[in-house]
Design an enzyme around this catalytic site. Structure first.
Site, PDB file in Angstrom:
ATOM      1  N   CYS A 246      -2.319  -6.477  -5.627  1.00  0.00           N
ATOM      2  CA  CYS A 246      -1.359  -5.639  -6.152  1.00  0.00           C
ATOM      3  C   CYS A 246      -1.106  -6.310  -7.576  1.00  0.00           C
ATOM      4  O   CYS A 246      -1.605  -5.604  -8.609  1.00  0.00           O
ATOM      5  CB  CYS A 246       0.017  -5.668  -5.389  1.00  0.00           C
ATOM      6  SG  CYS A 246      -0.301  -4.797  -3.895  1.00  0.00           S
TER       7      CYS A 246
HETATM    8  N1  LIG Z   1      -0.704  -4.618   1.591  1.00  0.00           N
HETATM    9  C1  LIG Z   1       0.247  -4.779   0.827  1.00  0.00           C
HETATM   10  O1  LIG Z   1       0.862  -5.596   0.951  1.00  0.00           O
HETATM   11  C2  LIG Z   1       0.422  -3.649  -0.095  1.00  0.00           C
HETATM   12  C3  LIG Z   1       1.658  -3.605  -0.858  1.00  0.00           C
HETATM   13  C4  LIG Z   1       2.051  -2.644  -1.834  1.00  0.00           C
HETATM   14  C5  LIG Z   1       0.948  -1.477  -1.992  1.00  0.00           C
HETATM   15  N2  LIG Z   1      -0.063  -1.679  -1.288  1.00  0.00           N
HETATM   16  C6  LIG Z   1      -1.381  -0.783  -1.561  1.00  0.00           C
HETATM   17  O2  LIG Z   1      -1.461  -0.052  -0.482  1.00  0.00           O
HETATM   18  C7  LIG Z   1      -2.853   0.422  -0.557  1.00  0.00           C
HETATM   19  C8  LIG Z   1      -3.407  -0.213   0.767  1.00  0.00           C
HETATM   20  O3  LIG Z   1      -3.548  -1.590   0.786  1.00  0.00           O
HETATM   21  P1  LIG Z   1      -3.860  -2.685   1.913  1.00  0.00           P
HETATM   22  O4  LIG Z   1      -3.552  -3.826   1.700  1.00  0.00           O
HETATM   23  O5  LIG Z   1      -3.418  -1.970   3.308  1.00  0.00           O
HETATM   24  O6  LIG Z   1      -5.746  -2.160   1.976  1.00  0.00           O
HETATM   25  P2  LIG Z   1      -6.822  -2.713   2.958  1.00  0.00           P
HETATM   26  O7  LIG Z   1      -7.741  -3.242   2.099  1.00  0.00           O
HETATM   27  O8  LIG Z   1      -6.103  -3.715   4.044  1.00  0.00           O
HETATM   28  O9  LIG Z   1      -7.020  -1.370   3.573  1.00  0.00           O
HETATM   29  C9  LIG Z   1      -6.434  -0.570   4.373  1.00  0.00           C
HETATM   30  C10 LIG Z   1      -7.472   0.110   5.352  1.00  0.00           C
HETATM   31  O10 LIG Z   1      -7.926   1.434   4.860  1.00  0.00           O
HETATM   32  C11 LIG Z   1      -9.516   1.660   5.516  1.00  0.00           C
HETATM   33  N3  LIG Z   1     -10.148   2.505   4.743  1.00  0.00           N
HETATM   34  C12 LIG Z   1     -10.966   2.337   3.625  1.00  0.00           C
HETATM   35  N4  LIG Z   1     -11.345   3.651   3.335  1.00  0.00           N
HETATM   36  C13 LIG Z   1     -10.884   4.565   4.356  1.00  0.00           C
HETATM   37  C14 LIG Z   1     -11.033   5.581   4.670  1.00  0.00           C
HETATM   38  N5  LIG Z   1     -11.886   6.788   3.777  1.00  0.00           N
HETATM   39  N6  LIG Z   1     -10.726   6.336   5.598  1.00  0.00           N
HETATM   40  C15 LIG Z   1      -9.737   5.603   6.488  1.00  0.00           C
HETATM   41  N7  LIG Z   1      -9.516   4.211   6.314  1.00  0.00           N
HETATM   42  C16 LIG Z   1     -10.123   3.761   5.098  1.00  0.00           C
HETATM   43  C17 LIG Z   1     -10.012  -0.050   5.352  1.00  0.00           C
HETATM   44  O11 LIG Z   1     -10.912  -0.112   6.357  1.00  0.00           O
HETATM   45  C18 LIG Z   1      -8.956  -0.861   5.636  1.00  0.00           C
HETATM   46  O12 LIG Z   1      -8.704  -1.352   7.004  1.00  0.00           O
HETATM   47  C19 LIG Z   1      -3.406   0.018  -1.762  1.00  0.00           C
HETATM   48  O13 LIG Z   1      -3.296   0.771  -2.714  1.00  0.00           O
HETATM   49  C20 LIG Z   1      -2.603  -1.217  -1.901  1.00  0.00           C
HETATM   50  O14 LIG Z   1      -2.318  -1.611  -3.494  1.00  0.00           O
HETATM   51  C21 LIG Z   1      -0.616  -2.654  -0.391  1.00  0.00           C
END
Ligand SMILES: NC(=O)c1ccc[n+]([C@@H]2O[C@H](COP(=O)([O-])OP(=O)(O)OC[C@H]3O[C@@H](n4cnc5c(N)ncnc54)[C@H](O)[C@@H]3O)[C@@H](O)[C@H]2O)c1
Length: 405
Positions: A246
Site C-alpha cells: 500500500c
Molecule cells: N491487504 C491489505 O491490508 C489492504 C489494505 C488496504 C487496501 N488494500 C487494497 O486491497 C486490494 C487487494 O489487496 P490484497 O492484499 O487483498 O491483495 P492480494 O494480492 O492478497 O489479492 C487478493 C486476491 O485476488 C485474487 N485475484 C486476482 N485476480 C483476480 C480475478 N480476476 N478474479 C478473482 N480473484 C482474483 C488473487 O488471487 C488474490 O487471492 C489492493 O488494491 C490493495 O491495495 C489491501
C-alpha cells in the site's frame, strides 16, 4: 477475507471467488492464507455457510459483488489494473439486473467510473438503472489488534445517489459506521489521501533522521517530545524504508493521475525518493559502525532481525529488508536472518541463512541490524549480546556498541 468473515458472521450467505485454485482449495479445507484470520476462523465461516470457489458462475447468483483484487504497479511504475479488469470482465459476463457491484481495490480517482463502469455496461445493463455501482476503499490494517473491518469506519461513494444508498445499506449490515460521500471519485481519493499522508510523513522523519545524525540530535527523543502535544501533531517514526503493497504503491496511483494533467505531484515524488533511499542509508550506517571498530562489511557476519514489512506479521511484500540485504551481499557480507514469521528467505538467487535461535545468531554476528521489531524478539538480549547493533526502529538503548538510526 476479513470482509467475508464479518459478512458471514452477520448472517449473509458469502461466496469467495478467486482465480488462484490453491487458495480456493486451502479455504475449502479450512486453512487460512492470511495473518488476520486463523484456521479456526475459516472453519467457523465454513460451518456458517461460507463457500470458496473458482467458478465465476456464482457471480450470476450474487445480490452484491465486492471486488478486492490486487492493484500493483507495472514495470514502469504505472498502475496495473489487469486484475481489476479481469475481475470486472468476469462480472460483466455474469451480471444480472438488480446486482450491487462495489470496487474496493485501491486505485486512482476515476477508475470506477471510467474503467469499471464501461466494462460492466458491456453486459448490456446500465449502471444506476439496471444495476448499482459503488466504490468503497479497503482499510484493513493487517495485524492491528484494535481495529478490524467491523469497527473501522467504511467510506462509500456511489455512481448515483441510489447506488450510494444501496452500498451503505449493504455495508451497514456488518460495519459499525458507514461514511457516505457524494461520489466514487471522492471515495477513491479518500483512500489515496490516507496513504499518501502516511508516505509523506514517514519521508519527513526519514529525512530528518539522516540530518539529525549529522547534527548530533536524538530525533527519537525529539519525536516523543513533540508527540506530547495533544493537538495538531501525529507521530511518525523513521525506519529502514517503507514496505507493503500500500504505502510504497498507492501514492504512485495518485502521481500517475496528476502527471496526466501535465505536471508532477511533487510531494509524492519527493517522498518516494527519500523513502527509497533509506535502505542504502541503513547499509551506509552498517558500514560506518563496522568501520569504527576496524572492520569491513566484506567478510563480516551481518545478522538481520525481522525481514517483513510490518511487525508481527508474515507479509514480505515490498519489504525494505530486500534492498538492504542485496546491498550488503554486494559488499561481500556473510548474511543471516532471524524472523519467527518467515521460514525461508531468498534475495534474488541467494538463499539467506536462517537462524532459529536468537542468542546463537547474535553471538555469531559481527553486526546485527534490527530491521523489524517483532514482539517475539528479546530486545534486552539484543542489547546485551549483539557485538555491534544498528537499531533502525529506535527501540534499543544506545551505548558504545548499539546505535540507533
Ligand atoms: N491487504 C491489505 O491490508 C489492504 C489494505 C488496504 C487496501 N488494500 C487494497 O486491497 C486490494 C487487494 O489487496 P490484497 O492484499 O487483498 O491483495 P492480494 O494480492 O492478497 O489479492 C487478493 C486476491 O485476488 C485474487 N485475484 C486476482 N485476480 C483476480 C480475478 N480476476 N478474479 C478473482 N480473484 C482474483 C488473487 O488471487 C488474490 O487471492 C489492493 O488494491 C490493495 O491495495 C489491501
Amino acid at each position: 477475507m476479513p470482509l467475508a468473515k464479518e459478512a458471514t458472521n452477520a448472517g449473509l450467505r458469502v461466496v469467495g471467488l478467486d482465480v488462484d485454485q490453491r487458495k480456493v482449495n486451502a479455504l475449502a479445507s479450512g486453512r487460512s492464507h492470511i495473518d488476520d484470520l486463523g484456521d479456526a476462523d475459516v472453519e467457523a465461516m465454513l460451518a456458517s455457510g461460507f463457500i470458496a470457489t473458482s467458478d465465476e458462475e456464482v457471480l450470476a447468483r450474487s445480490a452484491a459483488i465486492v471486488v478486492c483484487v490486487p492493484t500493483p504497479l507495472d514495470e514502469d511504475h504505472r498502475p496495473d489494473l489487469s486484475a481489476v479488469e479481469g475481475a470486472v470482465k468476469a462480472i460483466s459476463r455474469q451480471l444480472t439486473p438488480g446486482t450491487l457491484v462495489v470496487l474496493e481495490s485501491t486505485t486512482y480517482p476515476g477508475t470506477t467510473d471510467d474503467v469499471v463502469r464501461p466494462l460492466l455496461e458491456n453486459s448490456g445493463l446500465v449502471a444506476g438503472v439496471d444495476f448499482h455501482l459503488a466504490f468503497s476503499p479497503e482499510r484493513i490494517d493487517p495485524g492491528n489488534p484494535k481495529f478490524g473491518l467491523r469497527n473501522t469506519p467504511k467510506v462509500v461513494g456511489g455512481y448515483t445517489a441510489a447506488c450510494g444508498e444501496r452500498a451503505v445499506a449493504f455495508y451497514s449490515r456488518f460495519v459499525e459506521q458507514v461514511v457516505p460521500v457524494s461520489g466514487t471519485r471522492e471515495a477513491e481519493m479518500a483512500k489515496l489521501l490516507e496513504n499518501t499522508y502516511r508516505h509523506v510523513n514517514i519521508a519527513l522523519v526519514n529525512e530528518m533522521a539522516i540530518f539529525c545524525d549529522e547534527l548530533g540530535v536524538d530525533l527519537w527523543e525529539a519525536i516523543e517530545a513533540a508527540a506530547t502535544k495533544p493537538f495538531g501533531f501525529q507521530k511518525f517514526l523513521p525506519g529502514p524504508g517503507v514496505g507493503g503493497h500500500c504505502i510504497p504503491v498507492d501514492p504512485s496511483y495518485l502521481s500517475y493521475t496528476v502527471r496526466k494533467l501535465g505536471y508532477p505531484f511533487r510531494f509524492v515524488e519527493l517522498a518516494q525518493e527519500i523513502n527509497e533511499r533509506m535502505p542504502s542509508y541503513v547499509v551506509a550506517r552498517v558500514q560506518r559502525l563496522l568501520n569504527r571498530h576496524r572492520k569491513a562489511v566484506n567478510g563480516s557476519r551481518v545478522l538481520l532481525l525481522g525481514v517483513t514489512y510490518k511487525p508481527d506479521i508474515a507479509d514480505e511484500r515490498e519489504t525494505p529488508a530486500v534492498p538492504v540485504a542485496r546491498a550488503l551481499l554486494e559488499l561481500g557480507a556473510d548474511l543471516a536472518f532471524v524472523d519467527p514469521h518467515v521460514k525461508g528467505w531468498k534475495v534474488g538467487d541467494v538463499t539467506i541463512s536462517r537462524e532459529e535461535d536468537l542468542a546463537t545468531a547474535l553471538d555469531a554476528a559481527d553486526v546485527t541490524v534490527l530491521l523489524q521489531q517483532h514482539a517475539a524478539f528479546d530486545l534486552g538480549m539484543v542489547e546485551e549480546r549483539g557485538a555491534l547493533v544498528l537499531d533502525t526502529r529506535g527501540v534499543l538503548v544506545e551505548n558504545e556498541r548499539v546505535e540507533r538510526l
